[in-house]
Write an enzyme that holds these catalytic residues in place. Sequence first.
Site, PDB file in Angstrom:
ATOM      1  N   CYS A 190       3.963   8.625 -11.778  1.00 37.37           N
ATOM      2  CA  CYS A 190       2.902   8.849 -11.072  1.00 37.37           C
ATOM      3  C   CYS A 190       1.529   9.939 -11.464  1.00 37.37           C
ATOM      4  O   CYS A 190       1.617  10.651 -12.014  1.00 37.37           O
ATOM      5  CB  CYS A 190       2.968   8.482  -9.580  1.00 37.37           C
ATOM      6  SG  CYS A 190       2.467  10.393  -8.852  1.00 37.37           S
ATOM      7  N   GLU A 191       0.737   9.779 -11.543  1.00 38.42           N
ATOM      8  CA  GLU A 191      -0.285  10.619 -12.580  1.00 38.42           C
ATOM      9  C   GLU A 191      -1.301  11.157 -11.781  1.00 38.42           C
ATOM     10  O   GLU A 191      -1.722  11.954 -12.335  1.00 38.42           O
ATOM     11  CB  GLU A 191      -1.478   9.367 -13.349  1.00 38.42           C
ATOM     12  CG  GLU A 191      -2.015   8.657 -12.903  1.00 38.42           C
ATOM     13  CD  GLU A 191      -3.598   7.897 -13.847  1.00 38.42           C
ATOM     14  OE1 GLU A 191      -3.308   7.142 -14.773  1.00 38.42           O
ATOM     15  OE2 GLU A 191      -4.558   7.005 -12.326  1.00 38.42           O
ATOM     16  N   HIS A 192      -0.929  10.786 -10.563  1.00 40.12           N
ATOM     17  CA  HIS A 192      -1.334  11.949  -9.433  1.00 40.12           C
ATOM     18  C   HIS A 192      -1.221  12.597  -9.452  1.00 40.12           C
ATOM     19  O   HIS A 192      -1.296  13.871  -8.779  1.00 40.12           O
ATOM     20  CB  HIS A 192      -1.311  10.684  -8.379  1.00 40.12           C
ATOM     21  CG  HIS A 192      -3.001  10.021  -8.347  1.00 40.12           C
ATOM     22  ND1 HIS A 192      -2.565   8.156  -8.027  1.00 40.12           N
ATOM     23  CD2 HIS A 192      -4.113   9.410  -8.922  1.00 40.12           C
ATOM     24  CE1 HIS A 192      -3.711   6.985  -8.418  1.00 40.12           C
ATOM     25  NE2 HIS A 192      -4.368   7.958  -9.036  1.00 40.12           N
ATOM     26  N   HIS A 193       0.425  12.879  -8.934  1.00 42.10           N
ATOM     27  CA  HIS A 193       1.575  14.331  -8.751  1.00 42.10           C
ATOM     28  C   HIS A 193       2.256  14.273  -9.679  1.00 42.10           C
ATOM     29  O   HIS A 193       3.385  15.799  -9.775  1.00 42.10           O
ATOM     30  CB  HIS A 193       1.989  13.720  -7.550  1.00 42.10           C
ATOM     31  CG  HIS A 193       0.780  13.295  -6.022  1.00 42.10           C
ATOM     32  ND1 HIS A 193       1.339  11.465  -6.304  1.00 42.10           N
ATOM     33  CD2 HIS A 193       0.073  14.091  -5.495  1.00 42.10           C
ATOM     34  CE1 HIS A 193       0.027  11.849  -5.145  1.00 42.10           C
ATOM     35  NE2 HIS A 193      -0.015  13.898  -4.557  1.00 42.10           N
ATOM     36  N   GLN A 244       0.997   2.149 -10.497  1.00 36.63           N
ATOM     37  CA  GLN A 244       2.329   1.073 -10.286  1.00 36.63           C
ATOM     38  C   GLN A 244       1.289  -0.361 -11.006  1.00 36.63           C
ATOM     39  O   GLN A 244       1.752  -1.120 -11.435  1.00 36.63           O
ATOM     40  CB  GLN A 244       2.619   0.523  -9.452  1.00 36.63           C
ATOM     41  CG  GLN A 244       3.737  -0.720  -9.166  1.00 36.63           C
ATOM     42  CD  GLN A 244       4.666  -0.332  -7.773  1.00 36.63           C
ATOM     43  OE1 GLN A 244       4.507   1.006  -7.055  1.00 36.63           O
ATOM     44  NE2 GLN A 244       4.883  -1.485  -7.167  1.00 36.63           N
ATOM     45  N   CYS A 290       6.454  10.660  -4.955  1.00 39.05           N
ATOM     46  CA  CYS A 290       4.873  11.564  -4.377  1.00 39.05           C
ATOM     47  C   CYS A 290       5.375  10.912  -3.122  1.00 39.05           C
ATOM     48  O   CYS A 290       4.305  12.135  -2.064  1.00 39.05           O
ATOM     49  CB  CYS A 290       3.620  11.111  -5.242  1.00 39.05           C
ATOM     50  SG  CYS A 290       4.075   9.246  -5.008  1.00 39.05           S
TER      51      CYS A 290
HETATM   52 ZN   LIG Z   1       1.660   9.741  -6.226  1.00 41.75          ZN
END
Ligand SMILES: [Zn+2]
Length: 220
Positions: free
Chosen positions: A89-92, A130, A160
């Site tokens: 995931c690009e956020h975490h 996703q 995450c």
């Molecule tokens: Zn994430």
Amino acid sequence: MSGFPGVCAPASEIYNNQMQELIRRLLAELGEDPTREGLADTPKRVEKAYKFLTSGYDADIDQVLNNALFTVDYSEMVIVKDIDFYSLCEHHLLPFFGKCHVAYIPTTKVIGLSKIPRLVDVFARRLQVQERLTNQIANTIRDKIAPMGVAVVMEATHLCMSMRGVEKQNSFAVTSAMAGVFRDNARTRMEFLELIKLRSGAAGVVEQRTPAGLACVDDY
Ligand SMILES: [Zn+2]
């Protein structure tokens, strides 16, 4: 450029060293001692792992599909289901992983079946959300063989969320991309959903899917 005449380190080597240095600094920022025995080779290993997990950026779709687009006289649904995938995931920068199901109805061309999981890997091995991953797989199939329709459903667990105990009930996310007859014809869509029998059990999952952007909580 190095200080030695005629000697120039390859760009990849400079890049490698920079990444390993960043990992060393990250370990120190976390309160660790990057020089202790167990961590001494960690920057090298982490770099290698990240390069593999993001190798999709360097992949050439046409090369991946090379010699595997065939002209056929077949117009029934082609389904490849339960394709395992692993992404970040690009956020975490934490993994999300699960199953991908792909279907299309050809017009004149089909893709070699073994190439579909490879196509999934090309887009999964990048920093992703996703929803985008799902769309990229569907769009590529649409662009390459112009089928009557294409459908991609992905179901994944997001570490995450589950590792941090955040909204555990939503750590399992389902996303879908439907185009052509899968979008326009409810019977075709239901046939596909029936054939893949989602783990989440909801045949109406297309309508109930996680809203865009919510597959990964990005504000924690
Ligand atoms: Zn994430």
